[in-house]
Design a protein around this motif. Structure first.
Motif, PDB file in Angstrom:
ATOM      1  N   ALA A  24       0.822  -1.217   0.000  1.00  0.00           N
ATOM      2  CA  ALA A  24       0.000   0.000   0.000  1.00  0.00           C
ATOM      3  C   ALA A  24       0.849   1.257   0.000  1.00  0.00           C
ATOM      4  O   ALA A  24       0.401   2.314  -0.469  1.00  0.00           O
ATOM      5  CB  ALA A  24      -0.929   0.006   1.220  1.00  0.00           C
ATOM      6  N   THR A  25       2.086   1.187   0.495  1.00  0.00           N
ATOM      7  CA  THR A  25       2.914   2.382   0.608  1.00  0.00           C
ATOM      8  C   THR A  25       3.187   3.008  -0.755  1.00  0.00           C
ATOM      9  O   THR A  25       3.193   4.231  -0.897  1.00  0.00           O
ATOM     10  CB  THR A  25       4.233   2.069   1.327  1.00  0.00           C
ATOM     11  N   ALA A  26       3.411   2.194  -1.779  1.00  0.00           N
ATOM     12  CA  ALA A  26       3.642   2.735  -3.122  1.00  0.00           C
ATOM     13  C   ALA A  26       2.422   3.498  -3.620  1.00  0.00           C
ATOM     14  O   ALA A  26       2.544   4.505  -4.326  1.00  0.00           O
ATOM     15  CB  ALA A  26       3.999   1.607  -4.091  1.00  0.00           C
ATOM     16  N   ARG A  27       1.236   3.048  -3.244  1.00  0.00           N
ATOM     17  CA  ARG A  27       0.007   3.746  -3.620  1.00  0.00           C
ATOM     18  C   ARG A  27      -0.118   5.065  -2.851  1.00  0.00           C
ATOM     19  O   ARG A  27      -0.556   6.083  -3.401  1.00  0.00           O
ATOM     20  CB  ARG A  27      -1.207   2.853  -3.341  1.00  0.00           C
ATOM     21  N   LEU A  28       0.276   5.041  -1.584  1.00  0.00           N
ATOM     22  CA  LEU A  28       0.232   6.258  -0.777  1.00  0.00           C
ATOM     23  C   LEU A  28       1.204   7.302  -1.310  1.00  0.00           C
ATOM     24  O   LEU A  28       0.889   8.495  -1.341  1.00  0.00           O
ATOM     25  CB  LEU A  28       0.571   5.933   0.681  1.00  0.00           C
ATOM     26  N   VAL A  29       2.377   6.860  -1.741  1.00  0.00           N
ATOM     27  CA  VAL A  29       3.357   7.785  -2.318  1.00  0.00           C
ATOM     28  C   VAL A  29       2.805   8.409  -3.599  1.00  0.00           C
ATOM     29  O   VAL A  29       2.969   9.616  -3.837  1.00  0.00           O
ATOM     30  CB  VAL A  29       4.690   7.062  -2.594  1.00  0.00           C
ATOM     31  N   ALA A  30       2.140   7.604  -4.426  1.00  0.00           N
ATOM     32  CA  ALA A  30       1.549   8.137  -5.655  1.00  0.00           C
ATOM     33  C   ALA A  30       0.523   9.216  -5.339  1.00  0.00           C
ATOM     34  O   ALA A  30       0.431  10.232  -6.040  1.00  0.00           O
ATOM     35  CB  ALA A  30       0.901   7.005  -6.448  1.00  0.00           C
ATOM     36  N   ALA A  31      -0.246   9.011  -4.271  1.00  0.00           N
ATOM     37  CA  ALA A  31      -1.240  10.009  -3.877  1.00  0.00           C
ATOM     38  C   ALA A  31      -0.564  11.259  -3.337  1.00  0.00           C
ATOM     39  O   ALA A  31      -0.847  12.384  -3.777  1.00  0.00           O
ATOM     40  CB  ALA A  31      -2.172   9.419  -2.820  1.00  0.00           C
ATOM     41  N   ALA A  32       0.358  11.078  -2.389  1.00  0.00           N
ATOM     42  CA  ALA A  32       1.006  12.221  -1.747  1.00  0.00           C
ATOM     43  C   ALA A  32       1.843  13.032  -2.727  1.00  0.00           C
ATOM     44  O   ALA A  32       1.981  14.254  -2.572  1.00  0.00           O
ATOM     45  CB  ALA A  32       1.874  11.732  -0.586  1.00  0.00           C
ATOM     46  N   SER A  33       2.395  12.371  -3.757  1.00  0.00           N
ATOM     47  CA  SER A  33       3.231  13.072  -4.739  1.00  0.00           C
ATOM     48  C   SER A  33       2.464  14.134  -5.500  1.00  0.00           C
ATOM     49  O   SER A  33       3.058  15.063  -6.055  1.00  0.00           O
ATOM     50  CB  SER A  33       3.833  12.061  -5.726  1.00  0.00           C
TER      51      SER A  33
END
Length: 309
Positions: free
Chosen positions: A17-26
């Motif tokens: 899930a962290t890679a998805r969170l990074v995509a959102a936060a970016s």
């Protein structure tokens, strides 16, 4: 606008899930990832590979809500946004941080429309709300399943922080369900079983289909409450929110709370004896019949075509 993002991890490994969170936060600006763990080395190394991460900051501490909150509070003044997953950890930590900083959080974000405009589900997922957050600092939780994962191949620097984040709470024990199936929150294929499966033994049939397809396995709240499936399999408003490419619902009528958890599914395949069940009516494909006859036949056909895993 800089963003501090809390990394999602479990059992010493970085969560998908962290890679998805990074995509959102970016979408809000450069992302600094925070890892709070007793043994953070492997987690930090994996986090540094996610594209879009500027730096990985590491705090070696007990993984309690208090120590995580204290870590975020120590760093929050450097950032315009502090964010986490809308998971059990994020739901525990972000409200604590909001109280400490006297900031109203924006939770369960599924779309970012601008630096301070966000979309989130309301009314048990039956409507989407677009809101503007006028506060100078934003506290956010992202629904990971709503975002595509960021790429890998990065080599962000890792910085070890020496922060005093002592926690009065003490970790005693973890009770887990051991499974080799994909992560429920981020799996591309999910199979869900309802109370109609009838027993924990009946769920072994659901698990067998899951292994055949390489799918994650979940359950309705009624099935969990009946003791047929473990708590961490629960899908729905009070469980895990999923957004797979394919959701196979077996013996599930479709209570509103469950439907709220599967609205992100791209395709729904239902197996049920009731052609009028709410979930059957919204399914893309439905098979009407006894699950104990249909599922074994489905497994046999899949294995015959070489899909056994």
């Amino acid at each position: 606008m800089s963003v501090l993002l809390l990394a999602d991890h479990d059992k010493g490994e970085l969560s998908p899930a962290t890679a998805r969170l990074v995509a959102a936060a970016s979408q809000l600006g450069p992302v600094d990832l925070l890892v709070v763990a007793e043994n953070p080395d492997n987690i930090a190394a994996a986090a540094a590979q996610i594209a879009g991460v500027r730096i990985v900051q590491v705090v070696k501490a007990a993984e309690t809500a208090e120590s995580i909150t204290n870590s975020l509070e120590s760093l929050a003044q450097r950032y315009q946004s502090v964010s986490a997953s809308a998971s059990s950890v994020g739901k525990d930590v972000i409200p604590r941080l909001a109280a400490k900083l006297d900031i109203q959080p924006v939770t369960d974000v599924v779309e970012i429309l601008g630096p301070n405009r966000f979309t989130r589900p309301i009314y048990a997922g039956n409507a989407l709300e677009t809101l503007t957050d006028p506060q100078p600092k934003h506290l956010l939780t992202f629904r990971a399943s709503a975002f595509r994962p960021a790429a890998s191949g990065n080599a962000a620097p890792v910085e070890n922080l020496d922060l005093s984040v002592n926690s009065a709470a003490r970790f005693l024990a973890a009770h887990r369900t051991e499974s080799d199936t994909p992560d429920l929150a981020t799996a591309q294929i999910v199979i869900g079983g309802g109370v109609s499966v009838g027993s924990a033994e009946g769920f072994q049939l659901i698990e067998k289909l899951g292994k055949t397809l390489g799918a994650a396995v979940g359950a309705t709240r009624a099935a969990v409450d009946a003791g047929y499936a473990p708590n961490d399999w629960q899908i729905g408003q009070t469980g895990k929110i999923i957004a797979p490419d394919l959701y196979i619902a077996i013996g599930i009528s479709g209570a509103l709370q469950h439907l709220a958890g599967i609205q992100g599914a791209k395709k729904i395949f239902a197996i049920n004896t009731d052609a009028e069940a709410p979930l059957v009516k919204i399914a893309d494909v439905a098979l009407i019949g006894d699950l104990f006859e249909i599922v074994p036949q489905l497994i046999a056909e899949l294995e015959k075509h070489g899909l056994k895993r």
